[in-house]
Design a protein around this motif. Structure first.
Motif, PDB file in Angstrom:
ATOM      1  N   HIS A 197      88.564 -17.792 -25.038  1.00 31.62           N
ATOM      2  CA  HIS A 197      87.515 -16.687 -25.091  1.00 31.62           C
ATOM      3  C   HIS A 197      87.576 -16.144 -26.312  1.00 31.62           C
ATOM      4  CE1 HIS A 197      88.313 -16.787 -20.555  1.00 31.62           C
ATOM      5  NE2 HIS A 197      87.190 -17.873 -20.764  1.00 31.62           N
ATOM      6  N   HIS A 207      95.741 -15.409 -23.393  1.00 32.51           N
ATOM      7  CA  HIS A 207      94.346 -14.711 -23.083  1.00 32.51           C
ATOM      8  C   HIS A 207      94.745 -13.194 -23.167  1.00 32.51           C
ATOM      9  CE1 HIS A 207      91.499 -17.755 -21.333  1.00 32.51           C
ATOM     10  NE2 HIS A 207      92.704 -18.554 -21.332  1.00 32.51           N
ATOM     11  N   ASN A 208      93.589 -12.311 -23.278  1.00 28.89           N
ATOM     12  CA  ASN A 208      93.590 -10.947 -22.893  1.00 28.89           C
ATOM     13  C   ASN A 208      92.768 -10.630 -21.487  1.00 28.89           C
ATOM     14  OD1 ASN A 208      93.584 -11.030 -26.462  1.00 28.89           O
ATOM     15  ND2 ASN A 208      95.013  -9.487 -25.444  1.00 28.89           N
ATOM     16  N   ARG A 218      82.537 -13.275 -25.968  1.00 21.19           N
ATOM     17  CA  ARG A 218      83.609 -14.422 -25.117  1.00 21.19           C
ATOM     18  C   ARG A 218      83.190 -15.661 -25.157  1.00 21.19           C
ATOM     19  NH1 ARG A 218      86.371 -13.567 -19.927  1.00 21.19           N
ATOM     20  NH2 ARG A 218      86.123 -15.483 -18.442  1.00 21.19           N
ATOM     21  N   GLU A 228      89.161 -12.527 -27.251  1.00 22.77           N
ATOM     22  CA  GLU A 228      90.577 -12.306 -26.840  1.00 22.77           C
ATOM     23  C   GLU A 228      91.230 -12.957 -27.867  1.00 22.77           C
ATOM     24  OE1 GLU A 228      90.802 -14.119 -22.862  1.00 22.77           O
ATOM     25  OE2 GLU A 228      89.058 -13.132 -22.222  1.00 22.77           O
TER      26      GLU A 228
HETATM   27 ZN   LIG Z   1      90.346 -15.223 -21.184  1.00 25.25          ZN
END
Ligand SMILES: [Zn+2]
Length: 351
Positions: free
Chosen positions: A58, A144-145, A101, A61
């Motif tokens: 993403h 990820h975040n 994203r 992130e």
């Molecule tokens: Zn993500």
């Protein structure tokens, strides 16, 4: 030269043991130089084994990218070979960098790791899987975040010692889910233990630091797949339900209800992330439509709300002690994605 390598060369770029002068002065400068989704290979002391880490699937992130950039600048020699996969380079590069994203006309890359691998994102996902298949890493992380702030956690579809050991490099909470969305972890799990790491919010320095420290442990330890006794206990939360608003419902985040919304949640509800909420603690206020404005989604189906929530005098209470997480205070995400996830206080599924 095999066919996979030829076709991948159109989709992916490759960097081998990049030297600091090729990495830019900052992660943003480096990202500016990257032209495509990129594979980075770093040779380890033991060249017979490889560990893999995907990140930036993403584009908004960045913790994994920041951690990798710092780690590469510091020129560590990992214990085994490392294979890094930077997925969402295209959305991440669109100004302002690290804000999208996915491409506006594109698909969510982390929903594309399944047949039929259509479109540009499908081709990237397929090329990344071919790379993993070729290298046969002993494990894979996908970093990820979360949206909003909130603590770190890991997600997996399998819960055993290897997955808990990988989790414990970064965090002490592991969510096990049967939901299948086409995420990288689902596909790769067929071949290799895979854990998704959610480092915390994309704007949190703490999340970037956690990603970096976890990466240092991941790359430097001789064994990352065995749980040692000294390791922190990993708390496992199984098959959470998703609590969603029905499409026509309205939500507000206020300390008191204004009377204009179907659901009012307090602005500090994020503080409840991963804490236990008992049946006598109100979560918020519900309007005249009652619980009909909420859906609880279990195994891809709608469950009985009465087992999750009860309403008393306009306030909403858990029907049994629950643990809620990924709580959002962003009304856009609350409407388009979900309000939060929940399990029993014990970590067991509610249904
Ligand atoms: Zn993500």
């Amino acid at each position: 030269m095999d066919i996979v390598a030829v076709s991948n060369s159109n989709v992916l770029d490759y960097l081998n043991d990049p030297s600091p002068r090729t990495l830019g002065r900052s992660a943003l400068e480096w990202l500016d130089q990257l032209q495509k989704p990129t594979i980075i290979r770093v040779a380890g002391r033991d060249r017979s084994r490889t560990r893999a880490m995907a990140t930036l699937l993403h584009g908004n992130e960045p913790s994994g990218l920041f951690a990798l950039h710092r780690w590469l600048l510091e020129q560590h020699t990992p214990d085994v070979n490392m294979l890094f996969l930077l997925g969402g380079v295209y959305p991440a590069k669109i100004p302002p960098m690290l804000s999208l994203r996915q491409l506006s006309e594109g698909r969510d890359l982390n929903r594309c790791f399944k047949e039929p691998f259509e479109g540009e994102e499908g081709a990237i996902a397929k090329a990344m899987l071919a790379e993993l298949h070729k290298v046969k890493p002993e494990c894979l992380l996908d970093v990820h975040n979360t949206s909003g702030t909130g603590p770190s956690f890991a997600v997996t579809i399998t819960n055993d010692a290897a997955h808990q050991a990988l989790t414990s490099l970064f965090t002490d909470r592991l969510i096990m889910t049967d939901l299948r969305l086409g995420a990288l972890m689902e596909y790769s799990e067929q071949e290799v233990p895979t854990v998704t790491i959610e480092c915390g919010g994309s704007q949190d320095d703490q999340a970037h630091q956690l990603a970096y420290e976890g990466l240092v442990r991941y790359a430097s330890r001789p064994d990352v797949l065995s749980l040692e006794k000294a390791e922190w206990d990993v708390e496992v939360l199984r098959n959470p339900i998703r609590v969603e608003l029905v499409p026509e419902a309205t939500i507000e985040y206020l300390p008191e209800p204004s009377g204009r919304a179907d659901l009012t949640l307090p602005p500090d509800i994020e503080h409840r992330n991963f804490g236990i909420v008992s049946p006598n603690e109100p979560l918020g206020w519900i309007g005249k439509k009652g619980l009909s404005v909420l859906n609880a989604i279990g195994h891809n189906r709608t469950e009985n709300m009465g087992q999750v929530f009860q309403v008393r005098e306009g306030q909403i209470f858990p029907a049994q002690a629950i643990k809620a997480f990924m709580i959002t205070t962003n009304p856009v995400i609350a409407k388009s994605d979900c309000l939060f996830y929940a399990v029993k206080a014990t970590g067991e599924p509610i249904f």
